[in-house]
Design a protein around this motif. Structure first.
Motif, PDB file in Angstrom:
ATOM      1  N   HIS A  86      10.730  62.227  50.587  1.00 36.50           N
ATOM      2  CA  HIS A  86      10.814  62.629  49.172  1.00 36.50           C
ATOM      3  C   HIS A  86      12.252  62.912  48.772  1.00 36.50           C
ATOM      4  N   ASP A 125      15.524  69.262  53.540  1.00 37.13           N
ATOM      5  CA  ASP A 125      14.211  69.042  52.922  1.00 37.13           C
ATOM      6  C   ASP A 125      14.395  68.428  51.546  1.00 37.13           C
ATOM      7  N   ASP A 185      10.088  64.916  57.761  1.00 36.91           N
ATOM      8  CA  ASP A 185      10.106  65.992  56.761  1.00 36.91           C
ATOM      9  C   ASP A 185       9.630  67.280  57.419  1.00 36.91           C
TER      10      ASP A 185
HETATM   11 MN    MN Z   1       9.794  68.268  52.478  1.00 35.82          MN
END
Ligand code: MN
Ligand code: BES
Ligand code: MN
Length: 465
Positions: A86, A125, A185
């Motif tokens: 992401h 992140d 992730d």
């Molecule tokens: Mn993440």
């Protein structure tokens, strides 16, 4: 792999510079003020995937933020790895606690990152970890060593519950057909202890409102005779955990998959220092469900936490007021086989049941997500293990994580494909917190390790045929 290594070595600085440029774009998905920047981030990734040599690179529109798609199909007979990541990030606040700007990346050494770490929102992140895949792909293309097909699915709404990706993969299942989904992730246990994440918790998230009198009242004239919604809410919240840290919602544990004593013994062998854990957080003692270790409390057990609570007067000085309303945001982390919709319903019923007749209550569900276990016995796991061994010189330890990536359950449900969670961050990298960072060691190790996953996954797939 020699040529690949030479290419990576020669392009080290550029790999870093590009990530720093990516981190400078504030792609906060939760705050519409950043809409233009979130969209710009998708375009940035698209451009980099094209430069890296991908085909069919698209910024696919959705009702929310777009999904970046790309592929490289070298031979339909070969396996296909689909990379998920992401490009959106959490809001950076509280801003005043950042030592440098959240979107102004700087490199600083820390105790756990003696070679330096990149400090910026999204560094770990997930922009840093997602971008490792773009650079690993570029390296394989440039050194003619891509062993199988690859697809990219990079979304911009993970931090707000992936509302558009689920419908998008349902509508485009063929587009994402693949043999495995590869995700970076999550994290590893330590820089000398690689691990594969073997499970994620699910999530139920609700907002509650406790409604008292029809307006804020003078706490002298009415106090003592009318229920104070904040007092009531505090008591209701406190009652939802008993003295052993058990959640008191009826039926809450009914579907919790029992973990065998043997499995518990195994998971507690993972390297973990309670003293370091406490020292890192400046706490004198840990807290949690009786009968479980800290490692278990953060992986195989469900939780209930208040994320925010407000109401009444919180301005300067004192105002004597008996507030009309009180609010809280409450999250429950779920473990297999709890279902988020069921838990949300149980919460709602329980909350309505325990409310005293002197107030009214309202429960509004937010996004949720299902817990997952990822297999530790298939070829994807073996490939990840061998890849970590190749670059860390150590076998990976399987470890369930406490965090959530709700879309992973959908990959299995909609695409029928398993996911391998091969992260490179550390728990102490402060994701979602001020001063989030990502080790340079971790960034480069990721770029180095990922091509090995592709190599071993392809080889192991061939052996199966
Ligand atoms: Mn993440
Ligand atoms: N990458 C994290 C999840 C994560 C972090 C899993 C570390 C395991 C180890 C992801 O971006 C995240 O923050 N997920 C949210 C859930 C989402 C619905 C907002 C979470 O876990 O709170
Ligand atoms: Mn996150």
């Amino acid at each position: 792999m020699e040529q690949l290594k030479t290419f990576q070595e020669a392009n080290k600085q550029r790999f870093l510079d590009e990530l720093l440029s990516l981190l400078r774009i504030p792609s906060v998905s939760a705050d519409s003020d950043f809409k233009g920047d979130v969209l710009k981030t998708a375009e940035f990734i698209k451009d980099k995937l094209i430069e890296a040599g991908a085909d069919n690179v698209e910024v696919c529109p959705t009702d929310g933020y777009p999904i970046v798609y790309a592929d490289k199909i070298i031979d339909p007979a070969l396996p296909t790895v689909c990379v998920y990541g992401h490009y959106d990030v959490q809001p950076p606040d509280p801003l005043e606690l950042w030592e440098s700007g959240p979107f102004d990346p700087v490199i600083k050494k820390t105790q756990l990152h003696p070679q330096g770490a990149i400090f910026a929102r999204g560094s770990c992140d997930d922009k840093g970890q997602m971008y490792m895949h773009v650079k690993a792909f570029e390296s394989m293309m440039a050194s003619n060593s891509l062993p199988c097909n690859v697809k990219f699915m990079i979304e911009g709404e993970e931090e707000v519950g992936s509302p558009s990706l689920g419908p998008f993969i349902k509508a485009n299942a063929e587009k994402f057909s693949c043999d495995v989904i590869l995700v970076s992730d999550t994290g590893i246990i330590a820089n000398d202890t690689p691990s594969v994440t073997s499970g994620l918790r699910g999530l139920s998230y609700v907002e509650v409102e406790v409604i008292g009198p029809n307006r804020d009242l003078h706490s002298g004239i009415y106090g003592g005779a009318v229920a104070n919604p904040i007092n009531v809410l505090a008591k209701m919240i406190a009652s939802m955990q008993d003295e052993n840290g058990h959640i008191t919602i009826d039926g809450f544990y009914d579907d919790v998959l029992k973990v065998s004593d043997q499995e518990r013994i195994e998971m507690n062998k993972a390297p973990f220092s309670l003293d370091d854990f406490k020292a890192h957080l400046d706490i004198d003692e840990v807290h949690g469900e009786k009968g479980y270790t800290t490692l278990e409390r953060t992986s195989i057990r469900p939780t209930l936490d208040v994320n925010g609570i407000w109401g009444g007067y919180i301005g300067e000085g004192a105002k004597t007021v008996l507030p009309s309303k009180a609010y809280a945001k409450i999250s429950m982390r779920l473990v297999p086989n709890q279902g988020s919709e069921k838990i949300t319903e149980l919460f709602q019923k329980h909350f309505e049941k325990i409310a005293p007749p002197s107030v009214k209550v309202k429960v509004t569900p937010h996004h949720g997500g299902e817990p997952v276990l990822t297999p530790t016995d298939g070829i994807a796991y073996q490939a990840a293990d061998k890849a970590y061994q190749a670059t860390f010189g150590k076998k990976a330890i399987p470890q369930r994580s406490g965090g959530s990536i709700p879309i992973v359950a959908m990959f299995e449900e909609v695409l029928g494909v398993k996911t391998i969670l091969m992260g490179f961050g550390l728990d102490s990298d402060a994701i979602h917190s001020p001063n989030e960072h990502f080790g340079l060691f971790n960034y480069y190790k990721g770029i180095e390790t990922i091509p090995y996953f592709f190599k071993y996954f392809t080889e192991l797939s061939e052996n199966m045929n």
